[in-house]
Write a protein that holds these residues in place. Structure first.
Motif, PDB file in Angstrom:
ATOM      1  N   GLY A  18     -56.504  73.551  14.012  1.00  0.00           N
ATOM      2  CA  GLY A  18     -56.652  72.230  14.605  1.00  0.00           C
ATOM      3  C   GLY A  18     -58.069  71.937  15.071  1.00  0.00           C
ATOM      4  O   GLY A  18     -58.553  70.817  14.943  1.00  0.00           O
ATOM      5  N   HIS A  19     -58.738  72.960  15.588  1.00  0.00           N
ATOM      6  CA  HIS A  19     -60.094  72.766  16.113  1.00  0.00           C
ATOM      7  C   HIS A  19     -61.187  73.073  15.091  1.00  0.00           C
ATOM      8  O   HIS A  19     -62.322  72.605  15.252  1.00  0.00           O
ATOM      9  CB  HIS A  19     -60.303  73.612  17.367  1.00  0.00           C
ATOM     10  N   HIS A  20     -60.859  73.856  14.078  1.00  0.00           N
ATOM     11  CA  HIS A  20     -61.814  74.219  13.024  1.00  0.00           C
ATOM     12  C   HIS A  20     -61.135  74.045  11.660  1.00  0.00           C
ATOM     13  O   HIS A  20     -60.911  75.026  10.939  1.00  0.00           O
ATOM     14  CB  HIS A  20     -62.285  75.670  13.195  1.00  0.00           C
ATOM     15  N   PRO A  21     -60.783  72.806  11.322  1.00  0.00           N
ATOM     16  CA  PRO A  21     -60.008  72.577  10.091  1.00  0.00           C
ATOM     17  C   PRO A  21     -60.777  72.945   8.822  1.00  0.00           C
ATOM     18  O   PRO A  21     -61.979  72.710   8.719  1.00  0.00           O
ATOM     19  CB  PRO A  21     -59.700  71.084  10.141  1.00  0.00           C
ATOM     20  N   ARG A  22     -60.049  73.535   7.902  1.00  0.00           N
ATOM     21  CA  ARG A  22     -60.594  73.880   6.591  1.00  0.00           C
ATOM     22  C   ARG A  22     -60.511  72.652   5.688  1.00  0.00           C
ATOM     23  O   ARG A  22     -59.587  71.860   5.801  1.00  0.00           O
ATOM     24  CB  ARG A  22     -59.791  75.017   5.950  1.00  0.00           C
TER      25      ARG A  22
END
Length: 153
Positions: A18-22
């Protein structure tokens, strides 16, 4: 205690997505695209897909949404990249079943869904169903030749 640690691990993986989406970007030349809106909570997502020889060779998303919506989109891109159209459609159906029933069928699909299998807990929160399914539905509709470019979930 062990179950609590496992739940914390699942929560951390979901928060990481959620905070570092791929694959949170635009594609240069997508062959398919779909924008979906969830008016219930205001989430909006555009999914772009590059299909070559019936295989998803690249997939990305842009937009805004809650942590669950963003995490699910991130997990979805990781799951569907390099899949054939038929495989992707089956995985979308499997994911939909997972978040509505909390179970995966067939059981071996757990490995195929990768991190997305961790969203099984959404079954306990029916109001978050649309958040979890938004990106997956966008791909399903985007790969359909009869759908328009923008829809509401």
């Amino acid at each position: 205690m062990a179950l609590n640690n496992l739940n914390n691990l699942y929560r951390e993986v979901i928060l990481d997505h959620g905070h570092h989406p791929r694959h949170n970007r635009k594609l240069a030349n997508p062959t398919h695209q779909m924008e979906l809106l969830n008016p219930t909570c205001g989430d909006a997502i555009t999914v772009q897909i590059q299909v070559d020889n019936n295989q998803i060779t690249d997939i990305a998303f842009t937009g805004h949404g809650c942590t669950i919506s963003t995490a699910s989109a991130s997990m979805m891109t990781e799951t569907l990249i390099n899949q054939t159209i038929d495989q992707a459609q089956k995985l979308i159906q499997t994911f939909n079943t997972l978040i509505t029933t909390g179970e995966i069928s067939p059981p071996e699909a757990d490995d195929l869904l990768q991190d997305a299998a961790l969203l099984a807990g959404l079954k306990q929160f029916p109001s978050r169903y649309k958040c979890g399914i938004l990106a997956w539905k966008a791909v399903e509709l985007g790969l359909s030749p009869t759908e328009s470019q923008t829809n509401t979930l």
